[in-house]
Design a protein around this motif. Structure first.
Motif, PDB file in Angstrom:
ATOM      1  N   MET A   1      10.206  14.076  -3.267  1.00 16.07           N
ATOM      2  CA  MET A   1       9.836  13.124  -4.310  1.00 16.07           C
ATOM      3  C   MET A   1      10.579  11.808  -4.134  1.00 16.07           C
ATOM      4  N   ALA A   2      11.796  11.876  -3.627  1.00 13.76           N
ATOM      5  CA  ALA A   2      12.534  10.653  -3.332  1.00 13.76           C
ATOM      6  C   ALA A   2      11.817   9.845  -2.250  1.00 13.76           C
ATOM      7  N   VAL A   3      11.314  10.516  -1.215  1.00 16.50           N
ATOM      8  CA  VAL A   3      10.572   9.821  -0.161  1.00 16.50           C
ATOM      9  C   VAL A   3       9.306   9.193  -0.740  1.00 16.50           C
ATOM     10  N   HIS A   4       8.625   9.927  -1.614  1.00 17.52           N
ATOM     11  CA  HIS A   4       7.442   9.380  -2.287  1.00 17.52           C
ATOM     12  C   HIS A   4       7.792   8.105  -3.042  1.00 17.52           C
ATOM     13  N   MET A   5       8.915   8.106  -3.755  1.00 16.55           N
ATOM     14  CA  MET A   5       9.281   6.937  -4.538  1.00 16.55           C
ATOM     15  C   MET A   5       9.696   5.764  -3.649  1.00 16.55           C
ATOM     16  N   VAL A   6      10.286   6.025  -2.497  1.00 14.79           N
ATOM     17  CA  VAL A   6      10.584   4.937  -1.558  1.00 14.79           C
ATOM     18  C   VAL A   6       9.300   4.206  -1.191  1.00 14.79           C
ATOM     19  N   VAL A   7       8.241   4.972  -0.911  1.00 14.89           N
ATOM     20  CA  VAL A   7       6.954   4.371  -0.556  1.00 14.89           C
ATOM     21  C   VAL A   7       6.380   3.594  -1.736  1.00 14.89           C
ATOM     22  N   GLN A   8       6.399   4.196  -2.930  1.00  8.83           N
ATOM     23  CA  GLN A   8       5.825   3.519  -4.101  1.00  8.83           C
ATOM     24  C   GLN A   8       6.575   2.238  -4.434  1.00  8.83           C
ATOM     25  N   TYR A   9       7.896   2.259  -4.318  1.00 10.32           N
ATOM     26  CA  TYR A   9       8.665   1.049  -4.594  1.00 10.32           C
ATOM     27  C   TYR A   9       8.378  -0.036  -3.553  1.00 10.32           C
ATOM     28  N   MET A  10       8.160   0.367  -2.316  1.00 13.19           N
ATOM     29  CA  MET A  10       7.797  -0.615  -1.293  1.00 13.19           C
ATOM     30  C   MET A  10       6.451  -1.252  -1.618  1.00 13.19           C
ATOM     31  N   ILE A  11       5.485  -0.431  -2.041  1.00 15.72           N
ATOM     32  CA  ILE A  11       4.158  -0.945  -2.361  1.00 15.72           C
ATOM     33  C   ILE A  11       4.206  -1.893  -3.551  1.00 15.72           C
ATOM     34  N   THR A  12       4.936  -1.530  -4.601  1.00 15.23           N
ATOM     35  CA  THR A  12       4.986  -2.418  -5.766  1.00 15.23           C
ATOM     36  C   THR A  12       5.657  -3.742  -5.412  1.00 15.23           C
ATOM     37  N   HIS A  13       6.625  -3.708  -4.505  1.00 13.02           N
ATOM     38  CA  HIS A  13       7.249  -4.960  -4.077  1.00 13.02           C
ATOM     39  C   HIS A  13       6.276  -5.797  -3.250  1.00 13.02           C
ATOM     40  N   ILE A  14       5.547  -5.163  -2.346  1.00 18.46           N
ATOM     41  CA  ILE A  14       4.575  -5.893  -1.526  1.00 18.46           C
ATOM     42  C   ILE A  14       3.521  -6.553  -2.399  1.00 18.46           C
ATOM     43  N   LEU A  15       2.939  -5.790  -3.318  1.00 19.04           N
ATOM     44  CA  LEU A  15       1.884  -6.346  -4.157  1.00 19.04           C
ATOM     45  C   LEU A  15       2.446  -7.338  -5.173  1.00 19.04           C
ATOM     46  N   GLY A  16       3.622  -7.055  -5.700  1.00 19.71           N
ATOM     47  CA  GLY A  16       4.222  -7.981  -6.648  1.00 19.71           C
ATOM     48  C   GLY A  16       4.583  -9.304  -6.015  1.00 19.71           C
ATOM     49  N   THR A  17       4.906  -9.285  -4.720  1.00 26.12           N
ATOM     50  CA  THR A  17       5.313 -10.497  -4.006  1.00 26.12           C
ATOM     51  C   THR A  17       4.133 -11.217  -3.367  1.00 26.12           C
ATOM     52  N   ASN A  18       3.191 -10.452  -2.801  1.00 27.00           N
ATOM     53  CA  ASN A  18       2.120 -11.047  -1.996  1.00 27.00           C
ATOM     54  C   ASN A  18       0.720 -10.866  -2.565  1.00 27.00           C
ATOM     55  N   GLY A  19       0.561  -9.975  -3.524  1.00 26.62           N
ATOM     56  CA  GLY A  19      -0.772  -9.694  -4.036  1.00 26.62           C
ATOM     57  C   GLY A  19      -1.374 -10.858  -4.808  1.00 26.62           C
ATOM     58  N   SER A  20      -2.679 -10.936  -4.787  1.00 25.31           N
ATOM     59  CA  SER A  20      -3.380 -11.942  -5.578  1.00 25.31           C
ATOM     60  C   SER A  20      -3.273 -11.587  -7.058  1.00 25.31           C
ATOM     61  N   PRO A  21      -3.532 -12.532  -7.960  1.00 27.54           N
ATOM     62  CA  PRO A  21      -3.520 -12.184  -9.391  1.00 27.54           C
ATOM     63  C   PRO A  21      -4.448 -11.017  -9.708  1.00 27.54           C
ATOM     64  N   GLU A  22      -5.600 -10.969  -9.042  1.00 32.07           N
ATOM     65  CA  GLU A  22      -6.554  -9.880  -9.283  1.00 32.07           C
ATOM     66  C   GLU A  22      -6.003  -8.547  -8.780  1.00 32.07           C
ATOM     67  N   GLN A  23      -5.369  -8.541  -7.612  1.00 30.82           N
ATOM     68  CA  GLN A  23      -4.773  -7.304  -7.080  1.00 30.82           C
ATOM     69  C   GLN A  23      -3.639  -6.822  -7.965  1.00 30.82           C
ATOM     70  N   ARG A  24      -2.823  -7.760  -8.407  1.00 27.06           N
ATOM     71  CA  ARG A  24      -1.724  -7.354  -9.285  1.00 27.06           C
ATOM     72  C   ARG A  24      -2.261  -6.805 -10.601  1.00 27.06           C
ATOM     73  N   GLU A  25      -3.288  -7.433 -11.128  1.00 25.64           N
ATOM     74  CA  GLU A  25      -3.861  -6.971 -12.390  1.00 25.64           C
ATOM     75  C   GLU A  25      -4.472  -5.582 -12.243  1.00 25.64           C
ATOM     76  N   GLU A  26      -5.146  -5.338 -11.119  1.00 21.22           N
ATOM     77  CA  GLU A  26      -5.827  -4.066 -10.916  1.00 21.22           C
ATOM     78  C   GLU A  26      -4.857  -2.936 -10.603  1.00 21.22           C
ATOM     79  N   TRP A  27      -3.787  -3.235  -9.839  1.00 21.62           N
ATOM     80  CA  TRP A  27      -2.974  -2.151  -9.303  1.00 21.62           C
ATOM     81  C   TRP A  27      -1.568  -2.035  -9.874  1.00 21.62           C
ATOM     82  N   LEU A  28      -0.909  -3.142 -10.192  1.00 19.14           N
ATOM     83  CA  LEU A  28       0.496  -3.042 -10.567  1.00 19.14           C
ATOM     84  C   LEU A  28       0.706  -2.281 -11.870  1.00 19.14           C
TER      85      LEU A  28
END
Length: 397
Positions: free
Chosen positions: A95-122
């Motif tokens: 579960m720790a490995v799972h959370m490493v991946v999820q935290y990486m994804i939220t950082h990628i989308l939070g930093t680089n995602g479009s407003p629409e991507q952030r709205e849909e996924w974050l």
């Protein structure tokens, strides 16, 4: 062995743990003990199953939002993420490995995602209602992936068509979407140019996932992912076309920091188990824990863990303050992963036959921690990077 505490039982190191963060750790320990005790972790590891019950409990606790974009419900920072991952890795490591991946994804989308991507996924990611996998590595390249990347994306009308193969992708079977790196144009001046990041929904026509048999981290699937002209709209591009690899590089400090936290957590859990066994195991009219050779191994393990934890605390503090943590995060990743290997190796030998039994958790930690020696980057390559950037030696690769 959990972080050192003062006489009142609070965290002794103000750099790494505020009172609020110490309470987060305590709440996580209570939750893990109630939801995913050692016997349950071993059962799921044997069955190679994801811990849905624990995931739901973590979702209710709100840990998926830790370190996320504040406009979408994110709370805390990278230091809080390390606390979450360390506590999980001391027990349900997968579960720790799972959370490493999820935290990486939220950082990628939070930093680089479009407003629409952030709205849909974050919002969904921060509540734990969605899972997104990260697809970068390929059969022909892991560390050298930018130069040898074979997965491509080409424009056709108002869509992109992705073709190729990714491998060693964590959590792809249960993901709602995948962040995928694909080459969209030949490299111009640098192999990192011309790579684009895409957000690809799971179940897209032409996308296939095959689980790989792995030796460890059995509670999270590791997969091959195949793309056969998978069509995604222009809105699936994350960030700028051609800049995807550079965007990923910008996330590596956090991934290394969180990987170090995972290794420290697993090492701490293994050391606790080894100490407990040494205290109780009768031998030659005393206990194993009374023997100097055993004590030295256990003490050396504690030293290695606390040394790595200090590096981790410094790296996370610099990252949280917006500074440049690449050297510290690299050193923390090496120190933590190699401490985990040492502690679990010694733990196996101290437990002897009990360590060889799958009914005891030591063998699981022994297997699981090997992941962090080569992920997210092999320690030899991290040393090469430090040789060049820290010691200003000639580039060795």
């Amino acid at each position: 062995m959990r972080p050192l505490t003062d006489a009142a039982g609070r965290q002794a190191d103000p750099i790494s743990d505020t009172p609020e963060r110490a309470e987060l750790r305590a709440e996580l320990r209570r939750l893990i003990a109630a939801t995913s005790p050692a016997a349950e972790v071993l059962r799921l590891d044997e069955q190679e199953r994801f811990d849905d019950k624990l995931h739901e409990a973590l979702r209710r606790l709100g840990v998926h939002a830790v370190g996320g974009h504040p406009d979408h419900g994110g709370i805390g920072d990278i230091r809080d993420q390390t606390a979450v991952i360390e506590e999980l890795a001391a027990g349900p490591t997968s579960m720790a490995v799972h959370m490493v991946v999820q935290y990486m994804i939220t950082h990628i989308l939070g930093t680089n995602g479009s407003p629409e991507q952030r709205e849909e996924w974050l919002d969904r990611l921060h509540t734990g209602a969605a899972k997104v996998s990260f697809a970068l590595s390929e059969p022909a390249g892991g560390t050298d992936i930018a130069r040898v990347m074979r997965t491509t994306a080409r424009r056709e009308g108002d869509h992109w068509l992705l073709s190729g193969q990714k491998t060693w992708i964590s959590g792809a079977l249960g993901a709602d979407a995948l962040v995928v790196l694909a080459r969209t144009s030949p490299a111009e001046g640098s192999s990192v140019d011309g790579v684009t990041m895409f957000l690809v929904p799971a179940g897209s026509p032409g996308l296939q996932v095959r689980e790989l048999p792995t030796v460890a981290v059995h509670g999270l699937d590791t997969c091959e992912v195949f793309f056969d002209d998978v069509a995604v709209p222009e809105s699936a591009v994350v960030g700028a076309v051609g800049a995807g690899f550079r965007q990923v590089v910008a996330t590596l400090n956090r991934e290394r920091i969180n990987a170090a936290a995972g290794a420290i957590g697993a090492a701490s859990g293994a050391l606790d188990a080894a100490v407990e066994y040494a205290r109780g195991r009768a031998a030659f009219g005393s206990t194993l824990g009374s023997f100097q050779a055993v004590q030295h191994r256990l003490v050396d393990g504690a030293l290695a863990i606390e040394s790595a934890r200090s590096l981790l605390a410094r790296a996370a503090a610099v990252e949280a303050a917006g500074g440049r943590a690449d050297l510290l995060s690299s050193m923390a990743k090496i120190a933590a992963s190699e401490a985990a290997v040492k502690v679990t190796q010694d733990g196996m030998e101290i437990l002897g036959g009990a360590g060889f039994s799958r009914e005891f958790p030591m063998q699981r930690w022994f297997r699981d921690v090997r992941l962090w020696v080569f992920a997210p980057l092999a320690n030899d390559m991290v040393r090469n990077y430090l040789g060049e950037r820290l010691l200003e030696l000639p580039r060795s690769f």
